[in-house]
Enzyme design. Structure first.
Site, PDB file in Angstrom:
ATOM      1  N   CYS A 273       0.820  -0.995   0.035  1.00 45.82           N
ATOM      2  CA  CYS A 273      -0.044  -0.125   0.113  1.00 45.82           C
ATOM      3  C   CYS A 273       0.839   1.235  -0.173  1.00 45.82           C
ATOM      4  O   CYS A 273       0.832   2.141  -0.914  1.00 45.82           O
ATOM      5  CB  CYS A 273      -0.939   0.083   1.141  1.00 45.82           C
ATOM      6  SG  CYS A 273      -2.520  -0.961   1.198  1.00 45.82           S
ATOM      7  N   ILE A 274       1.538   1.643   0.994  1.00 45.11           N
ATOM      8  CA  ILE A 274       2.073   2.822   1.165  1.00 45.11           C
ATOM      9  C   ILE A 274       3.573   3.221   0.161  1.00 45.11           C
ATOM     10  O   ILE A 274       3.160   4.351  -0.121  1.00 45.11           O
ATOM     11  CB  ILE A 274       2.992   2.852   2.789  1.00 45.11           C
ATOM     12  CG1 ILE A 274       1.766   2.662   3.808  1.00 45.11           C
ATOM     13  CG2 ILE A 274       3.413   4.290   2.707  1.00 45.11           C
ATOM     14  CD1 ILE A 274       2.254   2.625   5.127  1.00 45.11           C
TER      15      ILE A 274
END
Length: 438
Positions: A273-274
C-alpha cells in the site's frame, strides 16, 4: 428473495476474489457471522491448501479455515476454487486483487480489468460487486462499469460499490470487525446494498457520496503516512550528521498531548500500500494538468532510503578498515514490516540488489521468510534464509538490521557480531561502539 433480504437474513452467497492478505480475513469474517462463501484464486496451491483447511499466511491461523470447511447440512460453509466460470454463482462478489505499479510508477490495473471481464462473462441479475483493491479515483466508474454488460442496469439489475480494504497485517489491536469500513456506490441503491452488506460484518460502516470519494479516502490515508515517514526519514539523515538521536527526539515530541503524531524512520517503505498508493494519485492528477509535487518529493525520499542505507554501510565499513566489495553482509529481516511473512516491496530487496551490484557477499536471515524470491522487480534474487548462529554472526563482516522482528535476541546478536548497522533502533540501550545507526 430480494438481495437486501438475503443479506439481512445472511442467506446471500458471498464470493471473494483473491485469497491473500485482504481476501482471506474477509472469508473468515463472513463465515464467522454465518454466511456461505466461495473463494476464488488462480493459484492452485492456495486453493488446495484452503480446501484442506490450511492457511498459507502466518498471522492467519488455519483453525478458522478448517472450521469453515466442516460439513454443515451436507455442505461446507466455505469452498475455494480456481474456476472463474463459477463467478455467476455468488450473490456478492468482493474483488481483492493486486493493484501494483508498473516499471514507470504508473497504475497497473491488469488484475482489476481481467477480473471485471471474467465477472461480466458469468454475470447475472441480482448481484452486488464490491471492489476493495486500492486504486485511483475514477476506477470503479471509468474502468469497471463500462466493462460490465450493457443489458443490465447498474443500481437496478445489479449493484456496484467501492469499499477500500484497511488491513494491517501483524497488527493484533484491530480485526476486520473493528476497523470502520468506507463505502461508496455508483447509485444511491448501490450504496444502500453495500452498506447493508458490510453492516453484517463491520461494527461501523461509513457511507460516502460516491465511489470516487471512497477511492480517494484510501489514497489519502496512505499518502498521509508516506509523507510523514518521508519527513522523519529526511530528519534522520540530518540528525546523523548533527550527532542527534532522531528516535530520542521523536519520543520527546510524543509527550505533547495534541498536534503531533509519531512516525518513525527506517530503511525505506514496503508492503502493498504505502509505497504504491500515492503514485496512483500523482498519475491521476496529470489528467487534470495538476502536479502533486509534495507527494512526489515524499516518494523520492522514501524510494532513495535503501541507497542511503548502503552508502552509510560503506562509510561504516571504511571506518573499520573494510571495503564493501567482497565483504560478508548478513541482512536481518527481509519482511517489509515487523513480525509478518510478506516481503512485497520490501526495502530489504532493493538493499540486497544494490549490495550485490557493488560486489558484496550477501546472506539473510528472516524467521518468517525461509526462502526469498525477488518476484517481478528483482527476478535475479533467489536466496534461502541462513540459520542465525554464533558462527554465522562471527563470520559476517557486518550485520545489517532491516526488519526488527520480535524473534531476534538483540543482546545475543550484539555480543557476537563484529559490526552492526541498525536501521530500526532495534539495538536501543545495548552498549557497544560496534553498533551504528543508518
Amino acid at each position: 428473495m430480494e438481495l437486501l433480504e438475503k443479506i439481512s437474513q445472511k442467506q446471500a452467497f458471498v464470493g471473494v476474489i483473491g485469497l491473500g492478505y485482504v481476501g482471506l480475513p474477509l472469508v473468515l469474517r463472513f463465515g464467522e457471522v454465518g454466511f456461505r462463501i466461495l473463494g476464488f484464486d488462480l493459484d492452485p496451491r492456495k486453493v488446495e491448501m484452503l480446501n484442506q483447511g490450511e492457511s498459507y499466511i502466518k498471522h492467519i491461523p488455519g483453525t478458522g479455515i478448517a472450521k469453515l470447511r466442516q460439513s454443515r447440512s451436507g455442505q461446507a460453509q466455505f469452498e475455494a476454487t480456481a474456476d472463474m466460470r463459477r463467478l455467476g454463482e455468488p450473490d456478492i462478489l468482493l474483488i481483492c486483487v493486486p493493484t501494483p505499479l508498473d516499471a514507470n510508477r504508473e497504475p497497473d490495473l491488469t488484475y482489476v480489468v481481467n477480473t471485471t471481464k471474467l465477472i461480466a462473462a458469468a454475470m447475472r441479475p441480482g448481484q452486488l460487486i464490491s471492489l476493495e483493491s486500492t486504486t485511483y479515483p475514477g476506477t470503479t466508474d471509468e474502468v469497471m462499469l463500462p466493462l460490465l454488460p450493457d443489458k443490465y442496469r447498474v443500481g437496478e439489475d445489479y449493484y456496484l460499490v467501492y469499499s477500500p480494504e484497511r488491513e494491517d497485517p501483524g497488527n493484533t489491536q484491530f480485526e476486520v470487525r473493528t476497523i470502520p469500513k468506507v463505502v461508496g456506490g455508483i447509485t444511491p441503491d448501490c450504496l444502500k446494498h453495500g452498506v447493508a452488506l458490510y453492516n453484517q460484518i463491520i461494527d461501523r460502516v461509513v457511507p460516502v457520496s460516491s465511489t470516487r470519494a471512497a477511492e480517494l479516502s484510501k489514497i489519502l490515508e496512505n499518502t498521509y503516512r508516506a509523507v510523514n515517514i518521508a519527513l522523519v526519514n529526511e530528519l534522520k539523515m540530518l540528525c546523523l550528521r548533527m550527532g542527534i538521536d532522531i528516535f530520542e527526539v521523536i519520543e520527546a515530541s510524543k509527550t505533547k498531548p495534541f498536534g503531533f503524531q509519531a512516525f518513525y524512520p527506517g530503511p525505506g517503505l514496503g508492503g502493498h500500500c504505502i509505497p504504491i498508493d500515492p503514485f496512483y494519485l500523482t498519475w491521476k492528477a496529470r489528467e487534470y494538468d495538476f502536479s502533486t509535487r509534495f507527494i512526489e518529493l515524499a516518494g523520492d525520499i522514501n524510494s532513495n532510503m535503501p541507497y542511503f542505507v548502503v552508502t552509510r554501510l560503506m562509510e561504516i565499513l571504511n571506518e573499520n578498515g573494510k571495503a564493501l566489495k567482497n565483504s560478508n553482509i548478513l541482512i536481518l529481516g527481509l519482511a517489509y514490516k515487523k513480525d509478518v511473512d510478506d516481503n512485497r516491496e520490501s526495502p530489504a530487496m532493493k538493499i540486497i540488489r544494490i549490495l550485490k551490484e557493488k560486489g558484496a557477499l550477501v546472506e539473510y536471515n528472516d524467521p518468517h521468510i525461509p526462502r526469498c524470491s525477488g518476484m517481478r522487480h528483482y527476478p535475479g534474487i533467489v536466496l534461502n534464509s541462513v540459520p542465525l548462529s554464533d558462527t554465522m554472526l562471527q563470520k559476517s563482516d557486518c550485520v545489517l538490521l532491516v526488519t526488527d522482528h520480535s524473534a531476534y535476541d538483540y543482546g545475543w546478536i550484539a555480543s557476537k557480531a563484529k559490526l552492526i548497522v541498525d536501521t530500526r533502533n532495534a539495538f536501543k540501550g545495548i552498549p557497544g561502539n560496534h553498533i551504528y545507526r543508518a
